[in-house]
Design a protein around this motif. Structure first.
Motif, short mmCIF file in Angstrom:
data_model
loop_
_atom_site.label_atom_id
_atom_site.label_comp_id
_atom_site.label_asym_id
_atom_site.label_seq_id
_atom_site.Cartn_x
_atom_site.Cartn_y
_atom_site.Cartn_z
N LEU A 18 -3.13 0.78 -8.85
CA LEU A 18 -2.44 1.81 -9.63
C LEU A 18 -2.60 1.56 -11.13
O LEU A 18 -3.10 2.43 -11.87
CB LEU A 18 -0.96 1.87 -9.25
CG LEU A 18 -0.65 2.21 -7.79
CD1 LEU A 18 0.86 2.11 -7.54
CD2 LEU A 18 -1.14 3.61 -7.45
N GLU A 19 -2.16 0.40 -11.60
CA GLU A 19 -2.19 0.13 -13.04
C GLU A 19 -3.62 0.05 -13.58
O GLU A 19 -3.90 0.62 -14.65
CB GLU A 19 -1.41 -1.15 -13.36
CG GLU A 19 -1.33 -1.45 -14.86
CD GLU A 19 -0.87 -0.25 -15.70
OE1 GLU A 19 -1.48 -0.02 -16.77
OE2 GLU A 19 0.07 0.44 -15.28
N PRO A 20 -4.57 -0.60 -12.89
CA PRO A 20 -5.95 -0.59 -13.40
C PRO A 20 -6.53 0.82 -13.52
O PRO A 20 -7.28 1.10 -14.46
CB PRO A 20 -6.72 -1.41 -12.36
CG PRO A 20 -5.70 -2.32 -11.77
CD PRO A 20 -4.43 -1.53 -11.75
N THR A 21 -6.17 1.71 -12.60
CA THR A 21 -6.68 3.08 -12.68
C THR A 21 -6.08 3.81 -13.87
O THR A 21 -6.80 4.49 -14.63
CB THR A 21 -6.35 3.85 -11.39
OG1 THR A 21 -6.89 3.15 -10.28
CG2 THR A 21 -6.93 5.26 -11.44
N VAL A 22 -4.78 3.69 -14.07
CA VAL A 22 -4.12 4.32 -15.22
C VAL A 22 -4.74 3.81 -16.52
O VAL A 22 -5.05 4.59 -17.44
CB VAL A 22 -2.60 4.06 -15.17
CG1 VAL A 22 -1.93 4.47 -16.48
CG2 VAL A 22 -1.97 4.80 -13.99
N ARG A 23 -4.94 2.51 -16.60
CA ARG A 23 -5.51 1.93 -17.83
C ARG A 23 -6.93 2.45 -18.07
O ARG A 23 -7.30 2.82 -19.19
CB ARG A 23 -5.51 0.40 -17.71
CG ARG A 23 -6.03 -0.31 -18.97
CD ARG A 23 -5.76 -1.81 -18.89
NE ARG A 23 -6.45 -2.44 -17.77
CZ ARG A 23 -5.83 -2.94 -16.71
NH1 ARG A 23 -4.51 -2.87 -16.61
NH2 ARG A 23 -6.50 -3.52 -15.73
N ARG A 31 0.84 -1.19 0.00
CA ARG A 31 0.00 0.00 0.00
C ARG A 31 0.88 1.25 0.00
O ARG A 31 1.94 1.27 0.62
CB ARG A 31 -0.90 0.04 1.25
CG ARG A 31 -1.91 -1.09 1.30
CD ARG A 31 -2.57 -1.16 2.67
NE ARG A 31 -3.72 -2.08 2.67
CZ ARG A 31 -4.41 -2.41 3.75
NH1 ARG A 31 -4.08 -1.90 4.93
NH2 ARG A 31 -5.44 -3.24 3.66
N TRP A 32 0.41 2.29 -0.69
CA TRP A 32 1.02 3.60 -0.57
C TRP A 32 0.26 4.36 0.51
O TRP A 32 -0.92 4.68 0.35
CB TRP A 32 0.96 4.34 -1.90
CG TRP A 32 2.06 3.90 -2.85
CD1 TRP A 32 3.02 2.98 -2.60
CD2 TRP A 32 2.28 4.37 -4.18
NE1 TRP A 32 3.85 2.84 -3.70
CE2 TRP A 32 3.41 3.68 -4.68
CE3 TRP A 32 1.64 5.30 -5.00
CZ2 TRP A 32 3.91 3.90 -5.97
CZ3 TRP A 32 2.13 5.51 -6.29
CH2 TRP A 32 3.26 4.82 -6.76
#
Length: 382
Positions: free
Chosen positions: A363-368, A100-101
């Motif tokens: 993170l990556e699903p949101t960017v995509r 987690r961030w």
């Protein structure tokens, strides 16, 4: 000069304090966050417009491309106050803990801007048929003055707006409104041994609460929406203060309460109904009753289920659009002509909490997802 990495942007946003609070001692400017975003987006070719809303409080509207329509990726640049003693890490430092961030604003919601910038960078050398706007507002966590200023200015934004509040990457098309109101009753104090010597503000408030409870029951019978976890409007009596001694007739009493209306309930009509119930009590008890909002209300929000943006978000996320109980800036963007949804990577359960975090797996699903939305609305609009 190349932009910082997504993680470095995320960390820089968290490190820039931007607490918004109704208590002046805790309230801070959001200028540092706005300047960071304007610097990065300006370097990417966005036209950046900074609007001062109040002293020390700013909105940013950054635009890439031109023309009508397009997409708005929106969020607020402020955070709630925090108690550093309750955090296991420095709240103003991005810390990686168990996938987690962690940091203040990681979930709600400064981190969303770093994800949006990451999403759009590979697309900026392509021809934009409709504009992309990045909107960062001030004071969402208190007065919503930033979003209100936009709505009052009346300047149209894009065809669609996505607000990156924490929804677990599930599209939200409805939320309740928020009304925070107060009732102040001024009576006349006197010796408690003879009730005729005064007019009790406390007894008048007792009757006022009885009337409010009656309205609450009435509204809960009349309004019901099963899409919400709590399907009816709520009214919470949050705090009450009055009197000063058992042997004095209470000369003053005040109540603060919270009302959460469903979509379709007009806050002005609700307040008029409350006032109608209070007025006879002033005459009956021979007291003065002052009723007013603590803050301007946040209206209920509903975006039509068959709206293009709702259908696209449902297809891209694989989730049907839902309803939430918390309020957002959505009704203000909707007022400017945007189809609007709330859709972001955080979890509301950890918002406003010590140890606020964003799951790195999001993170990556949101960017995509954001990249797909920009492609649909800006690169290949019908």
């Amino acid at each position: 000069m190349p932009l910082p990495s997504m993680k470095d942007q995320f960390a820089a946003l968290i490190a820039a304090p931007s607490v918004s609070c109704t208590q002046p001692a805790l309230d801070q400017s959001n200028r540092a966050v706005i300047d960071l975003l304007a610097s990065w987006l300006g370097d990417l070719g966005f036209a950046c417009e900074i609007q001062q809303v109040l002293p020390g409080k700013f909105n940013l509207l950054a635009t890439f491309g031109s023309g009508p329509g397009g997409l708005v990726l929106a969020g607020h640049s402020d955070t709630v106050p925090f108690d550093g003693a309750l955090w296991q890490t420095d709240p103003l430092k991005l810390t990686e803990v168990d996938g987690r961030w962690v940091g203040l604003g990681s979930c709600d919601m400064k981190g969303f801007f770093a994800l949006a910038i990451e999403a759009i960078q590979p697309l900026l050398d392509k021809p934009f048929k409709q504009p992309l706007m990045i909107l960062a507002t001030c004071d969402e966590e208190s007065s919503m003055s930033g979003a209100r200023a936009l709505a009052e200015a009346g300047r149209p934004l894009g065809r669609a707006a996505v607000i990156g509040e924490p929804t677990g990457l599930r599209p939200i098309r409805l939320h309740k409104g928020i009304m925070m109101d107060r009732i102040d009753i001024l009576g006349r104090s006197g010796h408690s041994s003879d009730p005729s010597l005064g007019h009790s503000a406390l007894e008048a408030m007792h009757d006022a609460i009885t009337e409010l409870k009656g309205l609450r029951q009435q509204w809960q019978r009349e309004y019901n929406n099963p899409q919400f976890g709590v399907p009816h409007p709520t009214m919470n009596f949050g705090c009450i203060h009055g009197g000063d001694n058992p042997n004095r007739i209470c000369g003053q009493c005040s109540l603060e309460f919270d009302l959460r209306p469903l979509p379709g309930m007009d806050p002005q009509i609700l307040r008029a109904a409350i006032m109608t119930k209070l007025q006879p009590l002033a005459e009956l008890h021979q007291v003065k009753i002052d009723y007013a909002p603590l803050f301007p209300e946040v209206p209920p929000f509903e975006q039509a289920a068959d709206a293009e943006l709702v259908r696209i978000a449902e297809r891209l996320t694989g989730h049907s659009a839902e309803a939430v109980a918390f309020g957002t800036e959505a009704p203000y963007l909707q007022r400017l002509g945007c189809e609007t949804i709330v859709l972001g990577p955080g979890d509301i359960a950890c918002a406003h909490q010590p140890g606020e975090y964003l799951e790195m797996s999001r993170l990556e699903p949101t960017v995509r997802l954001l990249r797909q939305l920009v492609e649909h609305y800006c690169l290949s609009p019908a």
